[in-house]
Design a protein around this motif. Structure first.
Motif, PDB file in Angstrom:
ATOM      1  N   ILE A  12       0.842  -1.212   0.000  1.00  0.00           N
ATOM      2  CA  ILE A  12       0.000   0.000   0.000  1.00  0.00           C
ATOM      3  C   ILE A  12       0.866   1.247   0.000  1.00  0.00           C
ATOM      4  CG2 ILE A  12      -1.644   1.337   1.384  1.00  0.00           C
ATOM      5  CD1 ILE A  12      -2.801  -1.405   2.346  1.00  0.00           C
ATOM      6  N   LYS A  13       1.923   1.237   0.801  1.00  0.00           N
ATOM      7  CA  LYS A  13       2.842   2.386   0.863  1.00  0.00           C
ATOM      8  C   LYS A  13       3.470   2.636  -0.512  1.00  0.00           C
ATOM      9  CE  LYS A  13       7.302   3.697   2.967  1.00  0.00           C
ATOM     10  NZ  LYS A  13       8.428   3.147   3.808  1.00  0.00           N
ATOM     11  N   ALA A  14       3.897   1.572  -1.165  1.00  0.00           N
ATOM     12  CA  ALA A  14       4.534   1.711  -2.496  1.00  0.00           C
ATOM     13  C   ALA A  14       3.532   2.224  -3.525  1.00  0.00           C
ATOM     14  CB  ALA A  14       5.105   0.360  -2.921  1.00  0.00           C
ATOM     15  N   ALA A  15       2.300   1.718  -3.453  1.00  0.00           N
ATOM     16  CA  ALA A  15       1.272   2.137  -4.416  1.00  0.00           C
ATOM     17  C   ALA A  15       0.958   3.623  -4.255  1.00  0.00           C
ATOM     18  CB  ALA A  15       0.010   1.295  -4.233  1.00  0.00           C
ATOM     19  N   ARG A  16       0.839   4.062  -3.004  1.00  0.00           N
ATOM     20  CA  ARG A  16       0.518   5.482  -2.767  1.00  0.00           C
ATOM     21  C   ARG A  16       1.676   6.388  -3.203  1.00  0.00           C
ATOM     22  NH1 ARG A  16      -4.161   6.382  -0.431  1.00  0.00           N
ATOM     23  NH2 ARG A  16      -5.121   4.853   1.005  1.00  0.00           N
ATOM     24  N   LYS A  17       2.893   5.934  -2.960  1.00  0.00           N
ATOM     25  CA  LYS A  17       4.068   6.740  -3.325  1.00  0.00           C
ATOM     26  C   LYS A  17       4.145   6.887  -4.854  1.00  0.00           C
ATOM     27  CE  LYS A  17       8.733   6.962  -1.468  1.00  0.00           C
ATOM     28  NZ  LYS A  17       9.866   6.181  -0.913  1.00  0.00           N
ATOM     29  N   ALA A  50       7.388   5.599 -12.019  1.00  0.00           N
ATOM     30  CA  ALA A  50       6.500   4.958 -11.035  1.00  0.00           C
ATOM     31  C   ALA A  50       7.001   3.562 -10.688  1.00  0.00           C
ATOM     32  CB  ALA A  50       5.083   4.892 -11.587  1.00  0.00           C
ATOM     33  N   GLU A  51       7.454   2.824 -11.705  1.00  0.00           N
ATOM     34  CA  GLU A  51       7.940   1.469 -11.418  1.00  0.00           C
ATOM     35  C   GLU A  51       9.187   1.518 -10.530  1.00  0.00           C
ATOM     36  OE1 GLU A  51       7.415  -1.685 -14.121  1.00  0.00           O
ATOM     37  OE2 GLU A  51       9.382  -2.560 -13.735  1.00  0.00           O
ATOM     38  N   GLN A  52      10.044   2.490 -10.776  1.00  0.00           N
ATOM     39  CA  GLN A  52      11.266   2.612  -9.956  1.00  0.00           C
ATOM     40  C   GLN A  52      10.914   2.930  -8.503  1.00  0.00           C
ATOM     41  OE1 GLN A  52      14.382   1.847 -11.309  1.00  0.00           O
ATOM     42  NE2 GLN A  52      14.728   1.637  -9.105  1.00  0.00           N
ATOM     43  N   ILE A  53       9.924   3.797  -8.309  1.00  0.00           N
ATOM     44  CA  ILE A  53       9.490   4.138  -6.941  1.00  0.00           C
ATOM     45  C   ILE A  53       8.978   2.887  -6.230  1.00  0.00           C
ATOM     46  CG2 ILE A  53       7.697   5.358  -5.635  1.00  0.00           C
ATOM     47  CD1 ILE A  53       7.920   7.609  -7.792  1.00  0.00           C
ATOM     48  N   ILE A  54       8.148   2.118  -6.934  1.00  0.00           N
ATOM     49  CA  ILE A  54       7.587   0.894  -6.339  1.00  0.00           C
ATOM     50  C   ILE A  54       8.702  -0.099  -6.038  1.00  0.00           C
ATOM     51  CG2 ILE A  54       6.101  -1.104  -6.787  1.00  0.00           C
ATOM     52  CD1 ILE A  54       4.429   0.810  -8.612  1.00  0.00           C
ATOM     53  N   ARG A  55       9.593  -0.274  -6.993  1.00  0.00           N
ATOM     54  CA  ARG A  55      10.673  -1.260  -6.824  1.00  0.00           C
ATOM     55  C   ARG A  55      11.571  -0.881  -5.654  1.00  0.00           C
ATOM     56  NH1 ARG A  55      13.716  -4.008 -11.772  1.00  0.00           N
ATOM     57  NH2 ARG A  55      15.173  -5.322 -10.636  1.00  0.00           N
ATOM     58  N   ALA A 103      -4.629   2.636 -12.908  1.00  0.00           N
ATOM     59  CA  ALA A 103      -4.341   2.164 -11.544  1.00  0.00           C
ATOM     60  C   ALA A 103      -2.909   1.671 -11.413  1.00  0.00           C
ATOM     61  CB  ALA A 103      -5.305   1.036 -11.173  1.00  0.00           C
ATOM     62  N   VAL A 104      -2.461   1.654 -10.168  1.00  0.00           N
ATOM     63  CA  VAL A 104      -1.197   1.004  -9.801  1.00  0.00           C
ATOM     64  C   VAL A 104      -1.563  -0.396  -9.319  1.00  0.00           C
ATOM     65  CG1 VAL A 104       0.793   1.020  -8.235  1.00  0.00           C
ATOM     66  CG2 VAL A 104      -0.145   3.185  -9.117  1.00  0.00           C
ATOM     67  N   SER A 105      -0.924  -1.423  -9.861  1.00  0.00           N
ATOM     68  CA  SER A 105      -1.271  -2.801  -9.487  1.00  0.00           C
ATOM     69  C   SER A 105      -0.037  -3.522  -8.954  1.00  0.00           C
ATOM     70  CB  SER A 105      -1.826  -3.554 -10.703  1.00  0.00           C
ATOM     71  OG  SER A 105      -2.174  -4.876 -10.336  1.00  0.00           O
ATOM     72  N   ALA A 116      -1.324 -11.890  -2.025  1.00  0.00           N
ATOM     73  CA  ALA A 116      -1.766 -10.531  -1.649  1.00  0.00           C
ATOM     74  C   ALA A 116      -1.813  -9.670  -2.904  1.00  0.00           C
ATOM     75  CB  ALA A 116      -0.817  -9.914  -0.628  1.00  0.00           C
ATOM     76  N   GLY A 117      -2.755  -8.722  -2.904  1.00  0.00           N
ATOM     77  CA  GLY A 117      -2.874  -7.836  -4.058  1.00  0.00           C
ATOM     78  C   GLY A 117      -3.339  -6.456  -3.647  1.00  0.00           C
ATOM     79  N   VAL A 118      -2.816  -5.448  -4.344  1.00  0.00           N
ATOM     80  CA  VAL A 118      -3.232  -4.055  -4.150  1.00  0.00           C
ATOM     81  C   VAL A 118      -3.463  -3.445  -5.523  1.00  0.00           C
ATOM     82  CG1 VAL A 118      -2.374  -1.752  -3.504  1.00  0.00           C
ATOM     83  CG2 VAL A 118      -2.050  -3.687  -1.944  1.00  0.00           C
TER      84      VAL A 118
END
Ligand code: LIP
Length: 263
Positions: A12-17, A50-55, A103-105, A116-118
């Motif tokens: 959730i934190k990664a998705a929001r960021k 966005a992918e780099q932030i999530i990763r 969306a961010v998935s 788990a999924g967000v």
């Protein structure tokens, strides 16, 4: 929303960021609609950022986990069990055209099973989450698939192939079979949200082929944890790994699959 596991909370934190970065870029896309070059390159950069932030967020928390993302090379995790499956921007074409439906998935896989999924839709501030055995949620609301029984009252979603996709003829046949028997179809361009909407009871079913694991991995567990069925389209197989999926409320699933198979 339940408090969730440490893994779900970092998802959730990664998705929001990532969403904060994407929302800033989405505001800029409006201005690019009229440019000759269009917004293509800009959106590609937004997607990669966005992918780099999530990763960075996920790998900092779980450095031994593997990685499968839309915009980067697959990485085998040192722990040999877990893998993040990520689409940083699902609904890219919508984003590119300034349509606020993307969306961010983020999904977490353990020994080949999604646990788990967000799926986060920043435009509507709808955070869809699910963990195996813990139910599915949208923000603080528990999700259940629809209870509709009659096909003629049901709405189905799909992704109609575009450009020169080899899947277009088959999909058009399926649409021709379904349309006279249901309340309508929706092609909103983001598989992760299509599945989230099945989990929320907004859609009664969804089907698509020719997509990728990162488009549907998180949405699939949302549907299952909301009491829906998820299976392979076009015969036996792994609907997520093979990118050919059908999902529906349990009262509709069998007939829905029969109509699709008749095409
Ligand atoms: C999209 C999917 C959508 C499909 C599009 C595209 P992307 O993913 O979410 O369902 O119909 O062709 O694959 O490319 O926006 O991440």
């Amino acid at each position: 929303m339940t408090t969730g596991s440490a893994n779900l909370n970092v998802m959730i934190k990664a998705a929001r960021k990532a969403a904060r970065s994407l929302v800033r870029d989405f505001g800029e896309v409006e201005n690019l609609q009229v440019s000759m070059k269009g917004a293509g390159d800009f959106v590609s950069k937004a997607d990669l950022k966005a992918e780099q932030i999530i990763r960075d967020t996920l790998m900092e928390a779980r450095p031994a986990y593997g990685w499968l993302g839309e915009e980067s090379e697959e990485v085998e995790g040192a722990d040999g069990m877990h893998r993040w499956i990520v689409d940083p921007l699902d609904g890219t074409t919508n984003f590119l055209h300034g349509l606020p439906h993307w969306a961010v998935s983020i999904a977490l896989e353990r020994k080949g099973e999604i646990i788990a999924g967000v799926v986060y839709d920043p435009a509507k501030d709808e955070m869809f989450t699910a963990e195996k055995g813990q139910g599915a949620w949208m923000n603080d609301r528990r999700l259940r698939v629809s209870g509709r029984r009659d096909m003629i009252e049901m709405i189905f979603a799909t992704g109609v192939p575009f450009a020169n996709s080899k899947h277009l003829p088959k999909t058009l046949k399926e649409i021709a079979i379904l349309m006279p028997r249901c309340a309508g179809l929706r092609r909103w361009g983001a598989a992760a949200l299509d599945l989230a909407y099945v989990a929320a009871g907004r859609y009664d079913g969804y089907w698509e082929r020719g997509i990728n694991a990162w488009d549907v991995a998180a949405g699939a567990i949302l549907v299952k944890e909301a009491g829906g069925f998820v299976g392979p389209l076009d015969g036996p197989g792994d609907p997520i790994a093979e990118g050919r999926i059908v999902a529906a409320n349990p009262l509709a699933y069998e007939r829905f699959c029969e109509h699709l198979a008749a095409a």
